[in-house]
Design a protein around this motif. Structure first.
Motif, short mmCIF file in Angstrom:
data_model
loop_
_atom_site.label_atom_id
_atom_site.label_comp_id
_atom_site.label_asym_id
_atom_site.label_seq_id
_atom_site.Cartn_x
_atom_site.Cartn_y
_atom_site.Cartn_z
N LEU A 145 1.73 -15.08 16.73
CA LEU A 145 0.72 -14.76 15.72
C LEU A 145 1.31 -14.75 14.32
N GLY A 146 2.62 -14.49 14.24
CA GLY A 146 3.28 -14.39 12.95
C GLY A 146 4.76 -14.13 13.14
N ARG A 147 5.40 -13.83 12.03
CA ARG A 147 6.83 -13.52 12.08
C ARG A 147 7.17 -12.48 11.04
N MET A 148 8.23 -11.74 11.30
CA MET A 148 8.72 -10.73 10.37
C MET A 148 10.23 -10.90 10.26
N ASN A 149 10.72 -10.80 9.05
CA ASN A 149 12.15 -10.95 8.82
C ASN A 149 12.66 -9.71 8.09
N SER A 172 -1.43 -8.92 1.08
CA SER A 172 -0.07 -8.49 1.42
C SER A 172 0.30 -7.20 0.69
N GLN A 173 -0.13 -7.09 -0.55
CA GLN A 173 0.14 -5.86 -1.30
C GLN A 173 -0.52 -4.66 -0.62
N LYS A 174 -1.74 -4.84 -0.14
CA LYS A 174 -2.44 -3.75 0.55
C LYS A 174 -1.73 -3.36 1.84
N VAL A 175 -1.24 -4.34 2.59
CA VAL A 175 -0.51 -4.05 3.83
C VAL A 175 0.72 -3.21 3.52
N LEU A 176 1.48 -3.63 2.53
CA LEU A 176 2.70 -2.88 2.16
C LEU A 176 2.35 -1.45 1.74
N GLU A 177 1.37 -1.32 0.88
CA GLU A 177 1.02 0.00 0.36
C GLU A 177 0.49 0.92 1.46
N ARG A 178 -0.25 0.38 2.41
CA ARG A 178 -0.77 1.19 3.53
C ARG A 178 0.34 1.67 4.45
N ASP A 179 1.46 0.94 4.43
CA ASP A 179 2.58 1.34 5.30
C ASP A 179 3.65 2.12 4.54
N GLY A 180 3.29 2.65 3.37
CA GLY A 180 4.19 3.55 2.67
C GLY A 180 5.10 2.92 1.63
N PHE A 181 4.94 1.64 1.38
CA PHE A 181 5.74 1.00 0.33
C PHE A 181 5.17 1.37 -1.03
N LYS A 182 6.04 1.62 -1.97
CA LYS A 182 5.65 1.95 -3.34
C LYS A 182 5.91 0.74 -4.24
N ARG A 183 4.93 0.46 -5.06
CA ARG A 183 5.05 -0.64 -6.01
C ARG A 183 6.09 -0.26 -7.06
N LEU A 184 7.08 -1.12 -7.26
CA LEU A 184 8.12 -0.86 -8.26
C LEU A 184 7.80 -1.52 -9.59
N GLU A 185 7.53 -2.82 -9.54
CA GLU A 185 7.29 -3.55 -10.78
C GLU A 185 6.75 -4.94 -10.49
N THR A 186 6.19 -5.53 -11.51
CA THR A 186 5.86 -6.95 -11.47
C THR A 186 6.93 -7.65 -12.28
N LEU A 193 12.42 -7.10 3.46
CA LEU A 193 11.37 -7.45 4.39
C LEU A 193 10.59 -8.68 3.94
N GLY A 194 10.24 -9.52 4.90
CA GLY A 194 9.33 -10.62 4.68
C GLY A 194 8.49 -10.80 5.92
N TYR A 195 7.26 -11.25 5.78
CA TYR A 195 6.42 -11.47 6.95
C TYR A 195 5.33 -12.48 6.65
N ARG A 196 4.78 -13.04 7.70
CA ARG A 196 3.65 -13.96 7.59
C ARG A 196 2.87 -13.94 8.89
N VAL A 197 1.58 -14.00 8.77
CA VAL A 197 0.68 -14.04 9.93
C VAL A 197 -0.12 -15.33 9.83
N GLY A 198 -0.29 -16.01 10.94
CA GLY A 198 -1.02 -17.27 10.97
C GLY A 198 -2.46 -17.13 10.50
N GLN A 199 -3.00 -18.21 9.99
CA GLN A 199 -4.35 -18.20 9.41
C GLN A 199 -5.40 -17.70 10.38
N LYS A 200 -5.30 -18.09 11.62
CA LYS A 200 -6.29 -17.71 12.63
C LYS A 200 -6.37 -16.19 12.81
N TYR A 201 -5.29 -15.49 12.50
CA TYR A 201 -5.23 -14.04 12.73
C TYR A 201 -5.19 -13.21 11.45
N ALA A 202 -5.27 -13.87 10.31
CA ALA A 202 -5.26 -13.15 9.04
C ALA A 202 -6.49 -12.25 8.94
#
Length: 170
Positions: free
Chosen positions: A73-77, A134-148, A90-99
């Motif tokens: 369905l995807g991969r995580m690195n 992707s930003q929403k996924v990170l934030e929901r799992d406790g990641f804090k936005r540092l900067e753009t 961290l890096g990740y991707r989920v296939g289009q069919k399962y996005a």
């Protein structure tokens, strides 16, 4: 949907290559291209073997997100691991069919449990500023936005920047 995350194995090569080819255009809307040569199976295998070697050395860890039936369905690195600082990227991707089905959130939760169990206390991640999902996924799992990032680059004719995140156990 029940999912598992499994460490990347040699035996995954053909299915992973097909997954990457099938989802290439979808992925390249959200992340810089891996380059044309990546989609040649012989070149892919060379890169696959390098990832497995890197994983064996403990420099990075690569996971596949799968259905319990084995479909990818995807991969995580978890890469650029620095054991002395208990840090990885961290890096990740989920296939289009399962996005949009919560697969990334579930898999990220599983990976973060593994990261904590193995003593890591800081995980860095980044996504392009246009990739709100992707930003929403990170934030929901406790990641804090540092900067753009101030650095801009052109991807598919659009100017984009990276948004950087961190997950830290104090």
């Amino acid at each position: 949907m029940e999912i598992v995350i499994e460490p990347l194995r040699y035996e995954d090569a053909e299915d992973l290559f097909n997954f990457e080819c099938k989802n290439r255009m979808f992925f390249e809307k959200m992340v810089p291209s891996r380059g044309e040569e990546y989609y040649d199976f012989d070149t892919f295998m060379i890169k696959h073997m390098k990832l497995l070697d890197e994983q064996k050395q403990g420099l990075s860890y690569f996971y596949l997100i799968k259905k319990t039936t084995g479909e990818i369905l995807g991969r995580m690195n978890f890469v650029d691991v620095d054991q002395s600082k208990n840090l990885g990227h961290l890096g990740y991707r989920v296939g289009q069919k399962y996005a949009g089905q919560g697969i990334a959130k579930k898999a990220l939760g599983m990976l973060m449990e593994h990261v904590k169990e193995n003593g890591f206390t800081k995980v860095l991640a980044k996504t392009i500023d246009h990739n709100i999902a992707s930003q929403k996924v990170l934030e929901r799992d406790g990641f804090k936005r540092l900067e753009t990032s101030g650095d801009e680059f052109v991807m598919l004719g659009e100017t984009v920047k990276f948004v950087k995140y961190a997950w830290v156990i104090d």
